[in-house]
Design a protein around this motif. Sequence first.
Motif, short mmCIF file in Angstrom:
data_model
loop_
_atom_site.label_atom_id
_atom_site.label_comp_id
_atom_site.label_asym_id
_atom_site.label_seq_id
_atom_site.Cartn_x
_atom_site.Cartn_y
_atom_site.Cartn_z
N PRO A 204 3.68 -2.76 -16.82
CA PRO A 204 2.63 -2.62 -15.81
C PRO A 204 2.84 -1.46 -14.84
O PRO A 204 1.92 -1.12 -14.08
CB PRO A 204 2.68 -3.96 -15.06
N LEU A 205 4.03 -0.85 -14.81
CA LEU A 205 4.29 0.25 -13.88
C LEU A 205 3.37 1.43 -14.13
O LEU A 205 3.08 2.20 -13.21
CB LEU A 205 5.75 0.70 -13.98
N VAL A 206 2.91 1.61 -15.36
CA VAL A 206 1.98 2.70 -15.66
C VAL A 206 0.70 2.53 -14.87
O VAL A 206 0.19 3.45 -14.22
CB VAL A 206 1.69 2.78 -17.17
N ALA A 207 0.14 1.31 -14.91
CA ALA A 207 -1.07 1.03 -14.15
C ALA A 207 -0.81 1.06 -12.66
O ALA A 207 -1.61 1.58 -11.88
CB ALA A 207 -1.63 -0.34 -14.56
N ILE A 208 0.33 0.52 -12.24
CA ILE A 208 0.67 0.49 -10.82
C ILE A 208 0.80 1.90 -10.26
O ILE A 208 0.37 2.18 -9.14
CB ILE A 208 1.97 -0.30 -10.60
N PHE A 209 1.37 2.82 -11.05
CA PHE A 209 1.53 4.20 -10.58
C PHE A 209 0.17 4.82 -10.29
O PHE A 209 -0.03 5.44 -9.24
CB PHE A 209 2.27 5.03 -11.63
N ALA A 210 -0.78 4.66 -11.21
CA ALA A 210 -2.12 5.21 -11.00
C ALA A 210 -2.79 4.58 -9.78
O ALA A 210 -3.42 5.27 -8.97
CB ALA A 210 -2.97 5.00 -12.25
N LEU A 211 -2.65 3.27 -9.63
CA LEU A 211 -3.23 2.59 -8.48
C LEU A 211 -2.61 3.06 -7.17
O LEU A 211 -3.29 3.20 -6.16
CB LEU A 211 -3.04 1.07 -8.63
N SER A 212 -1.31 3.31 -7.21
CA SER A 212 -0.58 3.59 -5.98
C SER A 212 -0.80 5.01 -5.47
O SER A 212 -0.69 5.25 -4.26
CB SER A 212 0.92 3.34 -6.20
N VAL A 213 -1.08 5.96 -6.36
CA VAL A 213 -1.24 7.36 -5.91
C VAL A 213 -2.40 7.47 -4.92
O VAL A 213 -2.25 8.04 -3.83
CB VAL A 213 -1.46 8.29 -7.11
N GLY A 214 -3.55 6.92 -5.29
CA GLY A 214 -4.69 6.98 -4.37
C GLY A 214 -4.41 6.24 -3.09
O GLY A 214 -4.75 6.70 -1.99
N GLN A 215 -3.78 5.07 -3.20
CA GLN A 215 -3.43 4.28 -2.02
C GLN A 215 -2.48 5.06 -1.11
O GLN A 215 -2.64 5.06 0.12
CB GLN A 215 -2.79 2.98 -2.47
N SER A 216 -1.49 5.72 -1.70
CA SER A 216 -0.51 6.48 -0.91
C SER A 216 -1.17 7.64 -0.17
O SER A 216 -0.80 7.94 0.97
CB SER A 216 0.60 7.01 -1.82
N ILE A 217 -2.14 8.29 -0.80
CA ILE A 217 -2.85 9.39 -0.14
C ILE A 217 -3.63 8.86 1.06
O ILE A 217 -3.68 9.50 2.12
CB ILE A 217 -3.77 10.11 -1.13
N VAL A 218 -4.22 7.68 0.91
CA VAL A 218 -4.95 7.06 2.03
C VAL A 218 -4.01 6.78 3.20
O VAL A 218 -4.30 7.10 4.35
CB VAL A 218 -5.65 5.77 1.58
N TRP A 219 -2.83 6.18 2.90
CA TRP A 219 -1.88 5.87 3.96
C TRP A 219 -1.33 7.14 4.61
O TRP A 219 -1.19 7.22 5.84
CB TRP A 219 -0.74 5.03 3.41
N ALA A 220 -1.01 8.15 3.79
CA ALA A 220 -0.48 9.41 4.33
C ALA A 220 -1.52 10.09 5.20
O ALA A 220 -1.19 10.64 6.27
CB ALA A 220 -0.05 10.32 3.19
N SER A 221 -2.78 10.06 4.77
CA SER A 221 -3.84 10.65 5.58
C SER A 221 -4.01 9.89 6.90
O SER A 221 -4.32 10.49 7.94
CB SER A 221 -5.16 10.64 4.80
N SER A 222 -3.79 8.59 6.86
CA SER A 222 -3.88 7.79 8.09
C SER A 222 -2.81 8.22 9.09
O SER A 222 -3.07 8.32 10.29
CB SER A 222 -3.71 6.30 7.76
N LEU A 223 -1.60 8.49 8.58
CA LEU A 223 -0.53 8.95 9.46
C LEU A 223 -0.88 10.30 10.06
O LEU A 223 -0.66 10.56 11.25
CB LEU A 223 0.79 9.02 8.69
N SER A 224 -1.40 11.22 9.23
CA SER A 224 -1.79 12.54 9.74
C SER A 224 -2.91 12.42 10.76
O SER A 224 -2.94 13.14 11.76
CB SER A 224 -2.24 13.44 8.58
N PHE A 225 -3.86 11.52 10.50
CA PHE A 225 -4.97 11.31 11.43
C PHE A 225 -4.46 10.86 12.80
O PHE A 225 -5.05 11.18 13.83
CB PHE A 225 -5.93 10.28 10.85
N LEU A 226 -3.34 10.11 12.78
CA LEU A 226 -2.74 9.65 14.04
C LEU A 226 -1.81 10.68 14.66
O LEU A 226 -1.17 10.42 15.67
CB LEU A 226 -1.97 8.34 13.79
N GLY A 227 -1.74 11.86 14.04
CA GLY A 227 -0.88 12.93 14.55
C GLY A 227 0.57 12.78 14.18
O GLY A 227 1.44 13.38 14.82
N LEU A 228 0.87 11.99 13.12
CA LEU A 228 2.25 11.73 12.73
C LEU A 228 2.56 12.27 11.34
O LEU A 228 3.49 11.79 10.69
CB LEU A 228 2.53 10.22 12.77
N GLY A 229 1.80 13.24 10.91
CA GLY A 229 2.02 13.82 9.59
C GLY A 229 2.12 15.33 9.67
O GLY A 229 2.70 15.89 10.59
#
Length: 285
Positions: A204-229
Amino acid sequence: MTALGQPLLTKPVSAKLAATPWGFFLAIAVLLFFVVAAVFPAALATHDPYAMNFANALHPPSFEFWFGTDESGRDLYSRVIYGTRESLLIGVGATAVSLSLALVLGSLAALAGRFASAAVNRIIEVLFAFPTLLLALLLVAVIGPSAMSQVVAVGVGTAPGYARIIRGQILKAKDSGYVEAAVALGHPRAWILRNHVLPNALRPLVAIFALSVGQSIVWASSLSFLGLGVAPPSPEWGALLDAGKQYITQAGWLTVLPGLVIVVLALAATTLGKHIQNILEKDEK
């Protein structure tokens, strides 16, 4: 948010898209576009993303400036295109950190001795008790804002949920009939783990990797939006949101359009992950 921190916005939509062939091909096409943008940004950009022209400051979207311009007159579409590489690298890097840590924790929780397994499970539960964004914020506060801190913070913040999935998969594989048959045949425990338990548990890690990339970009963008990226003038997508938020009432395109790009990429990655997950589930049946 779900237990793993996946945005609920993308979950039902991606599940419907993944159930149709055209949804899968559309997701592939969108992801290929972003890959091309990351590798060959000059081929897709229409202007110099760093060229300032204050005469065109805060120009609304038009045929000349597809996404409009920012407060310095820079073409927003070109900046989004040039920011794709950094945003994707952060997303892929955070996913790699997350799954690597989850693999270690999940494997130890399922395969270690009684006391070691109990200790690792308590660690996972403690980390899982923190909301993903809160844990990421704490880590960024300690490390300091940067692209690397985003990768580490988002990776560690999303790892506990995946560790529980991996632990469950390994325990499920250990109780399967083919493992019991291998034990009855007298195969060594290490051989059984290497050839039967881990390969089947980690599929299942193959599917999880694809799912997680988009999720990680959302979280990273959230940090940048808060001025922490990543700090401006970087065209990383979260940094674009951070730079545009002060003009949200007079130039809403500075936040709305980069935000839509993030949603589209997250939706495409989630759709692909859901499709792969559906294929794996059919194979198991």
